[in-house]
Design an enzyme around this catalytic site. Structure first.
Site, PDB file in Angstrom:
ATOM      1  N   GLY A 250     102.206  -4.423   6.980  1.00  0.00           N
ATOM      2  CA  GLY A 250     102.003  -4.083   8.381  1.00  0.00           C
ATOM      3  C   GLY A 250     102.605  -2.751   8.785  1.00  0.00           C
ATOM      4  O   GLY A 250     102.549  -2.369   9.951  1.00  0.00           O
ATOM      5  N   GLY A 251     103.155  -2.032   7.779  1.00  0.00           N
ATOM      6  CA  GLY A 251     103.686  -0.705   8.090  1.00  0.00           C
ATOM      7  C   GLY A 251     102.619   0.195   8.705  1.00  0.00           C
ATOM      8  O   GLY A 251     102.923   1.088   9.495  1.00  0.00           O
ATOM      9  N   GLY A 252     101.365  -0.073   8.383  1.00  0.00           N
ATOM     10  CA  GLY A 252     100.257   0.697   8.946  1.00  0.00           C
ATOM     11  C   GLY A 252      99.590  -0.005  10.123  1.00  0.00           C
ATOM     12  O   GLY A 252      98.510   0.389  10.558  1.00  0.00           O
TER      13      GLY A 252
ATOM     14  N   GLY B  16      97.919  -2.578  -0.434  1.00  0.00           N
ATOM     15  CA  GLY B  16      99.298  -2.185  -0.694  1.00  0.00           C
ATOM     16  C   GLY B  16     100.273  -3.149  -0.042  1.00  0.00           C
ATOM     17  O   GLY B  16      99.890  -4.211   0.462  1.00  0.00           O
TER      18      GLY B  16
ATOM     19  N   THR C   9      98.332   4.046  -0.233  1.00  0.00           N
ATOM     20  CA  THR C   9      98.011   3.622  -1.604  1.00  0.00           C
ATOM     21  C   THR C   9      96.555   3.172  -1.674  1.00  0.00           C
ATOM     22  O   THR C   9      95.830   3.515  -2.619  1.00  0.00           O
ATOM     23  CB  THR C   9      98.958   2.488  -2.055  1.00  0.00           C
ATOM     24  OG1 THR C   9     100.302   2.824  -1.689  1.00  0.00           O
ATOM     25  CG2 THR C   9      98.883   2.270  -3.559  1.00  0.00           C
TER      26      THR C   9
ATOM     27  N   THR D 152      94.631  -1.393   3.636  1.00  0.00           N
ATOM     28  CA  THR D 152      94.889  -0.214   4.471  1.00  0.00           C
ATOM     29  C   THR D 152      96.165   0.475   3.996  1.00  0.00           C
ATOM     30  O   THR D 152      97.113  -0.200   3.593  1.00  0.00           O
ATOM     31  CB  THR D 152      95.077  -0.653   5.941  1.00  0.00           C
ATOM     32  OG1 THR D 152      93.872  -1.276   6.377  1.00  0.00           O
ATOM     33  CG2 THR D 152      95.375   0.536   6.858  1.00  0.00           C
ATOM     34  N   GLY D 153      96.193   1.800   4.094  1.00  0.00           N
ATOM     35  CA  GLY D 153      97.426   2.532   3.812  1.00  0.00           C
ATOM     36  C   GLY D 153      97.203   3.668   2.831  1.00  0.00           C
ATOM     37  O   GLY D 153      96.091   3.868   2.328  1.00  0.00           O
TER      38      GLY D 153
ATOM     39  N   GLU E  77      94.333  -7.463   7.750  1.00  0.00           N
ATOM     40  CA  GLU E  77      94.655  -7.574   6.318  1.00  0.00           C
ATOM     41  C   GLU E  77      94.799  -9.045   5.929  1.00  0.00           C
ATOM     42  O   GLU E  77      94.303  -9.479   4.884  1.00  0.00           O
ATOM     43  CB  GLU E  77      95.954  -6.817   6.020  1.00  0.00           C
ATOM     44  CG  GLU E  77      95.774  -5.307   6.126  1.00  0.00           C
ATOM     45  CD  GLU E  77      97.068  -4.528   6.000  1.00  0.00           C
ATOM     46  OE1 GLU E  77      96.979  -3.324   5.759  1.00  0.00           O
ATOM     47  OE2 GLU E  77      98.149  -5.101   6.138  1.00  0.00           O
TER      48      GLU E  77
ATOM     49  N   ASP F 159     104.526  -3.178   1.878  1.00  0.00           N
ATOM     50  CA  ASP F 159     105.776  -2.480   2.210  1.00  0.00           C
ATOM     51  C   ASP F 159     106.927  -3.012   1.371  1.00  0.00           C
ATOM     52  O   ASP F 159     107.860  -2.266   1.062  1.00  0.00           O
ATOM     53  CB  ASP F 159     106.068  -2.629   3.708  1.00  0.00           C
ATOM     54  CG  ASP F 159     104.966  -2.001   4.530  1.00  0.00           C
ATOM     55  OD1 ASP F 159     104.726  -0.795   4.357  1.00  0.00           O
ATOM     56  OD2 ASP F 159     104.309  -2.721   5.309  1.00  0.00           O
TER      57      ASP F 159
HETATM   58  C1  5RP Z   1      99.275  -1.461   6.372  1.00  0.00           C
HETATM   59  C2  5RP Z   1      99.991  -2.065   5.215  1.00  0.00           C
HETATM   60  C3  5RP Z   1     100.137  -1.223   4.000  1.00  0.00           C
HETATM   61  O1  5RP Z   1      99.584  -1.897   2.921  1.00  0.00           O
HETATM   62  C4  5RP Z   1     101.591  -0.966   3.757  1.00  0.00           C
HETATM   63  O2  5RP Z   1     102.164  -0.409   4.918  1.00  0.00           O
HETATM   64  C5  5RP Z   1     101.795  -0.015   2.568  1.00  0.00           C
HETATM   65  O3  5RP Z   1     101.296   1.237   2.893  1.00  0.00           O
HETATM   66  P1  5RP Z   1     101.400   2.482   1.927  1.00  0.00           P
HETATM   67  O4  5RP Z   1     100.474   2.225   0.793  1.00  0.00           O
HETATM   68  O5  5RP Z   1     100.985   3.645   2.790  1.00  0.00           O
HETATM   69  O6  5RP Z   1     102.834   2.597   1.479  1.00  0.00           O
HETATM   70  O7  5RP Z   1     100.442  -3.182   5.229  1.00  0.00           O
HETATM   71  O8  5RP Z   1      99.318  -2.306   7.489  1.00  0.00           O
END
Ligand code: 5RP
Length: 224
Positions: free
Chosen positions: A96-98, A83, A32, A29-30, A104, A85
């Protein structure tokens, strides 16, 4: 000089070489991963489909005509692509930023290998600069805030539109700053046992085996 968005596109495309024809691929998720999903559409007729780690990724996959399987319908996957963080020199990550960390980690655990796709801003020596996401049962929030404070961390409830964010699993997220995670394996094991924690966003037991890192001089392949 490539933009961060262009670096994400490069690693998303580079990840295609880890997707095996005839198989089901684990998809993270995210932003990337969104680039990876867009690239995956070019080989949708060669794969059986995907197991997805979030509602958002499922919707994107389906919109591109890629079949999405329930994790319970399929066995072990050969590869999970997601992806991060932060990623350190051992392939340990903060994720987990998303807010999708629980699913995941489930799909990562169901997969033989984890290929991380990231731009070089995500590389760190020690995990903890990025606020650590922790998915929690709502009634445990304030007790867990105190438990993180006892470890030197400051935990903040993640909000969306002024209200506590609800994950795809109907739970809350605490974002914890002020931590230096020097032993990610031990830290993950410990925090996972705190009552009310659903998932801690340290991916050490489910670390990456490969990182495709987007850099100014091209995509670097790091193996751990
Ligand atoms: C979502 C995640 C993403 O992989 C993580 O936040 C990186 O996101 P991005 O590719 O938008 O930088 O862990 O829960």
């Amino acid at each position: 000089m490539l933009t961060q968005d262009e670096l994400k596109t490069q690693v998303g495309q580079a990840a295609l070489k880890y997707v095996l024809p005839g198989e089901i691929v684990g998809v993270g998720t995210g932003s990337t991963v969104n680039k990876f999903i867009d690239a995956l559409a070019s080989m949708k007729d060669q794969i059986r489909g995907a197991v997805s780690s979030s509602v958002a990724s499922t919707e994107r996959l389906k919109a591109l005509g890629i079949a999405v399987f329930d994790a319970n319908e399929v066995g072990e996957l050969s590869v999970y692509i997601d992806g991060a963080d932060e990623i350190d020199g051992h392939g340990y990550m903060i994720k987990g930023g998303g807010a999708a960390l629980t699913r995941e980690k489930i799909v990562a655990a169901q997969s033989r290998s984890f290929v991380c796709i990231a731009d070089e801003s995500k590389q760190v020596a020690v995990l903890g600069r990025f606020p650590l996401p922790v998915e929690v049962i709502p009634m445990a929030c304030q007790r867990l805030v105190r438990q993180f404070a006892a470890q030197g961390g400051t935990a903040t409830l993640r909000l969306k539109d002024g209200a506590p964010l609800l994950t795809d699993n109907g739970q809350h997220i605490l974002d914890v700053t002020g931590l230096q995670i020097t032993d990610p394996l031990a830290f993950e094991s410990e925090v996972n046992q705190w009552p009310g924690v659903v998932t801690v966003g340290v991916f050490a037991h489910q670390r990456a085996q490969v990182c495709l890192l987007g850099t100014a001089s091209g995509v670097k392949t790091l193996t751990y």
